[in-house]
Design a protein around this motif. Sequence first.
Motif, PDB file in Angstrom:
ATOM      1  N   GLU A  75       0.804  -1.213   0.000  1.00  0.00           N
ATOM      2  CA  GLU A  75       0.000   0.000   0.000  1.00  0.00           C
ATOM      3  C   GLU A  75       0.843   1.272   0.000  1.00  0.00           C
ATOM      4  O   GLU A  75       0.364   2.348  -0.378  1.00  0.00           O
ATOM      5  CB  GLU A  75      -0.957   0.014   1.189  1.00  0.00           C
ATOM      6  N   GLU A  79       2.441   4.242  -7.204  1.00  0.00           N
ATOM      7  CA  GLU A  79       1.285   3.974  -8.055  1.00  0.00           C
ATOM      8  C   GLU A  79       1.636   4.353  -9.490  1.00  0.00           C
ATOM      9  O   GLU A  79       2.278   5.377  -9.720  1.00  0.00           O
ATOM     10  CB  GLU A  79       0.079   4.797  -7.607  1.00  0.00           C
ATOM     11  N   ARG A  81       0.056   4.562 -13.635  1.00  0.00           N
ATOM     12  CA  ARG A  81      -0.998   4.389 -14.627  1.00  0.00           C
ATOM     13  C   ARG A  81      -0.560   3.200 -15.472  1.00  0.00           C
ATOM     14  O   ARG A  81       0.620   2.817 -15.467  1.00  0.00           O
ATOM     15  CB  ARG A  81      -1.143   5.662 -15.460  1.00  0.00           C
ATOM     16  N   SER A 122       2.051  -0.047  -5.524  1.00  0.00           N
ATOM     17  CA  SER A 122       0.687  -0.045  -5.005  1.00  0.00           C
ATOM     18  C   SER A 122      -0.275  -0.050  -6.187  1.00  0.00           C
ATOM     19  O   SER A 122      -0.078   0.693  -7.150  1.00  0.00           O
ATOM     20  CB  SER A 122       0.448   1.206  -4.153  1.00  0.00           C
ATOM     21  N   LEU A 123      -1.294  -0.857  -6.112  1.00  0.00           N
ATOM     22  CA  LEU A 123      -2.286  -0.896  -7.184  1.00  0.00           C
ATOM     23  C   LEU A 123      -3.285   0.243  -7.074  1.00  0.00           C
ATOM     24  O   LEU A 123      -3.895   0.630  -8.058  1.00  0.00           O
ATOM     25  CB  LEU A 123      -3.034  -2.233  -7.174  1.00  0.00           C
ATOM     26  N   SER A 124      -3.471   0.755  -5.864  1.00  0.00           N
ATOM     27  CA  SER A 124      -4.469   1.797  -5.663  1.00  0.00           C
ATOM     28  C   SER A 124      -4.349   2.327  -4.246  1.00  0.00           C
ATOM     29  O   SER A 124      -3.796   1.668  -3.367  1.00  0.00           O
ATOM     30  CB  SER A 124      -5.876   1.211  -5.861  1.00  0.00           C
ATOM     31  N   ARG A 125      -4.909   3.490  -4.020  1.00  0.00           N
ATOM     32  CA  ARG A 125      -5.006   4.004  -2.652  1.00  0.00           C
ATOM     33  C   ARG A 125      -6.114   3.289  -1.890  1.00  0.00           C
ATOM     34  O   ARG A 125      -6.158   3.316  -0.674  1.00  0.00           O
ATOM     35  CB  ARG A 125      -5.284   5.501  -2.670  1.00  0.00           C
ATOM     36  N   MET A 126      -7.016   2.667  -2.633  1.00  0.00           N
ATOM     37  CA  MET A 126      -8.093   1.904  -2.001  1.00  0.00           C
ATOM     38  C   MET A 126      -7.553   0.582  -1.473  1.00  0.00           C
ATOM     39  O   MET A 126      -6.522   0.101  -1.920  1.00  0.00           O
ATOM     40  CB  MET A 126      -9.201   1.611  -3.016  1.00  0.00           C
ATOM     41  N   GLN A 140      -3.367  -6.466 -14.788  1.00  0.00           N
ATOM     42  CA  GLN A 140      -2.512  -5.323 -15.111  1.00  0.00           C
ATOM     43  C   GLN A 140      -1.191  -5.756 -15.734  1.00  0.00           C
ATOM     44  O   GLN A 140      -0.675  -5.083 -16.623  1.00  0.00           O
ATOM     45  CB  GLN A 140      -2.267  -4.468 -13.865  1.00  0.00           C
TER      46      GLN A 140
END
Length: 156
Positions: A75, A79, A81, A122-126, A140
Amino acid sequence: MKTTLILVGKTNGKLFNEGIDDYAKRIGHYTPFAVKVLPELKSTKSLSESQQKDKEGKMILKTISPSDFVVLLDEHGTEYRSMEFAKWVEKRRNSGRDLVFVIGGPYGFSPDVYNRADALISLSRMTFSHQMVRLIFVEQLYRACTIIKGEPYHHE
């Protein structure tokens, strides 16, 4: 150059397994790819989070060779794109080192594993479940392979 995904514990759920297997086969058309599943720890109720991470960490480190480029899905990682990730993967592939991605257990990684890592992504902040992260990541990685080859899977 080979790419490996190390998972701590098996993937639960037919839908997740089918999706991961499908994308793993697709990735295999572009680069040698393997998914290595490390066994879940037994009797974890008597272990603290730190002890669990240490035990999982020892298993992870035994699976990695000194020459591998090790990337933790974390996390706190960088990150990207999808286009940026594809460029990043291509650069790593051109380095000549095997690329090893690691998805840890429910509490993350031990300090020893963090110290061994060459990069964090990290794949996302979520927050996603560990099961979901596995599927999202292989999709991905497949997307990155198609971007590198200039194939039409990804649209900007």
